[in-house]
Design a protein around this motif. Structure first.
Motif, PDB file in Angstrom:
ATOM      1  N   ILE A   1       0.737  -1.226  -0.256  1.00  0.00           N
ATOM      2  CA  ILE A   1      -0.319  -0.111  -0.143  1.00  0.00           C
ATOM      3  C   ILE A   1       1.022   0.932  -0.031  1.00  0.00           C
ATOM      4  CG2 ILE A   1      -1.553   1.392   1.064  1.00  0.00           C
ATOM      5  CD1 ILE A   1      -2.935  -1.045   2.314  1.00  0.00           C
ATOM      6  N   THR A   2       2.041   0.824   0.851  1.00  0.00           N
ATOM      7  CA  THR A   2       2.662   2.391   0.800  1.00  0.00           C
ATOM      8  C   THR A   2       3.364   2.488  -0.343  1.00  0.00           C
ATOM      9  OG1 THR A   2       4.607   1.497   1.928  1.00  0.00           O
ATOM     10  CG2 THR A   2       3.063   2.736   3.260  1.00  0.00           C
ATOM     11  N   ASP A   3       4.015   1.347  -1.002  1.00  0.00           N
ATOM     12  CA  ASP A   3       4.344   1.557  -2.086  1.00  0.00           C
ATOM     13  C   ASP A   3       3.713   1.888  -3.555  1.00  0.00           C
ATOM     14  OD1 ASP A   3       7.028   1.051  -3.472  1.00  0.00           O
ATOM     15  OD2 ASP A   3       5.691   0.011  -4.786  1.00  0.00           O
ATOM     16  N   VAL A   4       2.340   1.673  -3.637  1.00  0.00           N
ATOM     17  CA  VAL A   4       2.019   1.988  -4.378  1.00  0.00           C
ATOM     18  C   VAL A   4       1.331   3.124  -3.892  1.00  0.00           C
ATOM     19  CG1 VAL A   4      -1.042   2.196  -4.681  1.00  0.00           C
ATOM     20  CG2 VAL A   4      -0.231   0.208  -4.630  1.00  0.00           C
ATOM     21  N   ARG A   5       1.233   4.271  -2.954  1.00  0.00           N
ATOM     22  CA  ARG A   5       1.480   4.997  -3.459  1.00  0.00           C
ATOM     23  C   ARG A   5       2.740   6.196  -3.016  1.00  0.00           C
ATOM     24  NH1 ARG A   5       1.937   7.280   3.620  1.00  0.00           N
ATOM     25  NH2 ARG A   5       4.110   6.648   2.185  1.00  0.00           N
ATOM     26  N   ASP A   6       4.106   5.166  -3.095  1.00  0.00           N
ATOM     27  CA  ASP A   6       5.071   6.124  -2.855  1.00  0.00           C
ATOM     28  C   ASP A   6       5.617   6.086  -4.391  1.00  0.00           C
ATOM     29  OD1 ASP A   6       5.072   6.656  -0.121  1.00  0.00           O
ATOM     30  OD2 ASP A   6       6.362   5.141   0.296  1.00  0.00           O
ATOM     31  N   ARG A   7       5.690   4.839  -4.691  1.00  0.00           N
ATOM     32  CA  ARG A   7       6.318   4.182  -6.235  1.00  0.00           C
ATOM     33  C   ARG A   7       5.393   4.852  -7.214  1.00  0.00           C
ATOM     34  NH1 ARG A   7       8.690  -0.692  -8.660  1.00  0.00           N
ATOM     35  NH2 ARG A   7       7.806  -1.252  -6.268  1.00  0.00           N
TER      36      ARG A   7
ATOM     37  N   SER B   1      -1.532   5.137   7.402  1.00  0.00           N
ATOM     38  CA  SER B   1      -2.335   6.080   6.968  1.00  0.00           C
ATOM     39  C   SER B   1      -1.802   7.452   7.217  1.00  0.00           C
ATOM     40  CB  SER B   1      -3.839   5.858   7.616  1.00  0.00           C
ATOM     41  OG  SER B   1      -4.711   4.286   6.642  1.00  0.00           O
ATOM     42  N   ASP B   2      -1.873   8.774   6.174  1.00  0.00           N
ATOM     43  CA  ASP B   2      -1.536   9.657   6.872  1.00  0.00           C
ATOM     44  C   ASP B   2      -2.320  10.205   7.470  1.00  0.00           C
ATOM     45  OD1 ASP B   2       1.019   9.499   4.657  1.00  0.00           O
ATOM     46  OD2 ASP B   2      -0.625   9.333   3.383  1.00  0.00           O
ATOM     47  N   HIS B   3      -3.845  10.403   7.166  1.00  0.00           N
ATOM     48  CA  HIS B   3      -4.943  10.722   8.108  1.00  0.00           C
ATOM     49  C   HIS B   3      -5.959   9.642   8.022  1.00  0.00           C
ATOM     50  CE1 HIS B   3      -7.413  14.389   8.594  1.00  0.00           C
ATOM     51  NE2 HIS B   3      -8.168  13.389   7.889  1.00  0.00           N
ATOM     52  N   ILE B   4      -6.653   9.820   8.884  1.00  0.00           N
ATOM     53  CA  ILE B   4      -7.557   8.533   9.082  1.00  0.00           C
ATOM     54  C   ILE B   4      -9.298   9.133   9.475  1.00  0.00           C
ATOM     55  CG2 ILE B   4      -8.452   6.935  10.677  1.00  0.00           C
ATOM     56  CD1 ILE B   4      -5.415   6.351  11.255  1.00  0.00           C
ATOM     57  N   VAL B   5      -9.850   8.854   8.863  1.00  0.00           N
ATOM     58  CA  VAL B   5     -11.331   8.982   9.185  1.00  0.00           C
ATOM     59  C   VAL B   5     -12.339   7.609   9.729  1.00  0.00           C
ATOM     60  CG1 VAL B   5     -13.918   9.886   8.370  1.00  0.00           C
ATOM     61  CG2 VAL B   5     -11.630  10.576   7.283  1.00  0.00           C
ATOM     62  N   ALA B   6     -12.881   8.649  10.933  1.00  0.00           N
ATOM     63  CA  ALA B   6     -13.503   7.688  11.967  1.00  0.00           C
ATOM     64  C   ALA B   6     -15.029   7.756  11.503  1.00  0.00           C
ATOM     65  CB  ALA B   6     -13.171   7.523  13.170  1.00  0.00           C
TER      66      ALA B   6
END
Length: 272
Positions: free
Chosen positions: A199-205, A224-229
């Motif tokens: 997941i982080t690679d999908v975001r970063d690369r 996560s960078d940000h979370i909604v509850a």
């Protein structure tokens, strides 16, 4: 990781009712380009209902959803993938008897320029288009370590591998926003760790923004960078993982205790 100040996705006061049941009650939040945004809440909180609104599988009675500043409210379902939204599902959505490569190519067809008539008549450019889609599928299989099973029926593979096939189908459409609906469900500990890195690679690369619905809090907090509850269809909190872990209403929603009883109990945040 660079996060844009302009939201890629804006959910604005979205309300969904099924008869007398309010599944979403005026939910609003933004997802910035370049983020992994976690969407959390107990069972029945409205998370998948919101995903189905984003996919235009459900209609909402009020509110609006903007993607890159454009309302998607009036768009038909078949336009969503071409707009730049890709999605996985809680229950695997694939063609189980087709090979892995074909399943992934189906996702790539959302970006195909060949229409039904041209494909049916096998016009000259259709063959070139199919080769392009096949090459794209091969690239994604290499990225997801699926090349060794490219010609095997997807339904014959282990569950964790099938999950990667479904993600490959979503990635094949070259989405700007990837909606992951409980991707960790049914995975073992090692597969869970691999998923977090993916997941982080999908975001970063790959530079793809991710909206993640997940019950594995260690995964959500880790990527996560940000979370909604959400809880009972309402947004009860949003912020950084550290802020969410300390939020009394989030703690109460997961522990089933009144918010005021947990506000001064930091030891219980480990359960969130």
């Amino acid at each position: 990781m660079a996060v844009s100040t302009n939201p890629l996705l804006s959910v604005r006061d979205v309300t969904v009712r099924f008869g007398g049941i309010v599944a979403l009650d005026g939910v609003s939040f933004d997802v910035a380009q370049g983020q992994v945004c976690g969407l959390i809440g107990p069972n029945g909180a409205g998370k998948t209902t919101l995903f189905n609104c984003l996919s235009r599988l459900y209609a909402y009675q009020s509110g609006d959803i903007l993607f890159e500043g454009q309302s998607i409210t009036a768009l038909p379902t078949h336009r969503i993938a071409a707009l730049g939204l890709g999605r996985t599902f809680q229950n695997l959505a694939m063609f189980r008897t087709l090979p892995v490569r074909d399943n992934i190519m189906i996702g790539a067809h959302a970006r195909s320029s060949a229409g039904f008539v041209a494909s049916a008549l096998r016009l000259p450019f259709v063959g070139a288009e199919e080769r392009r889609l096949r090459e794209r599928a091969d690239q994604i299989m290499t990225y997801l370590d699926l090349s060794a099973v490219a010609d095997r029926p997807a339904g014959d593979l282990p569950f964790g591998t099938q999950k990667r096939v479904e993600m490959g189908r979503a990635l094949a459409a070259d989405p700007k926003l990837l909606l992951l609906d409980e991707p960790a469900a049914g995975l073992n500990h090692e597969e869970l760790s691999d998923l977090g890195r993916l997941i982080t690679d999908v975001r970063d690369r790959l530079k793809i923004t991710v909206l993640l619905v997940e019950h594995h809090m260690s995964l959500v907090m880790g990527v996560s960078d940000h979370i909604v509850a959400l809880n009972f269809g309402r947004k009860i909190a949003e912020g950084s993982p550290a802020e969410i872990q300390q939020h009394p209403e989030v703690i109460a929603a997961y522990l089933g205790t009144p918010a005021h009883a947990t506000a001064d109990a930091p030891r219980e945040t480990a359960h969130v």
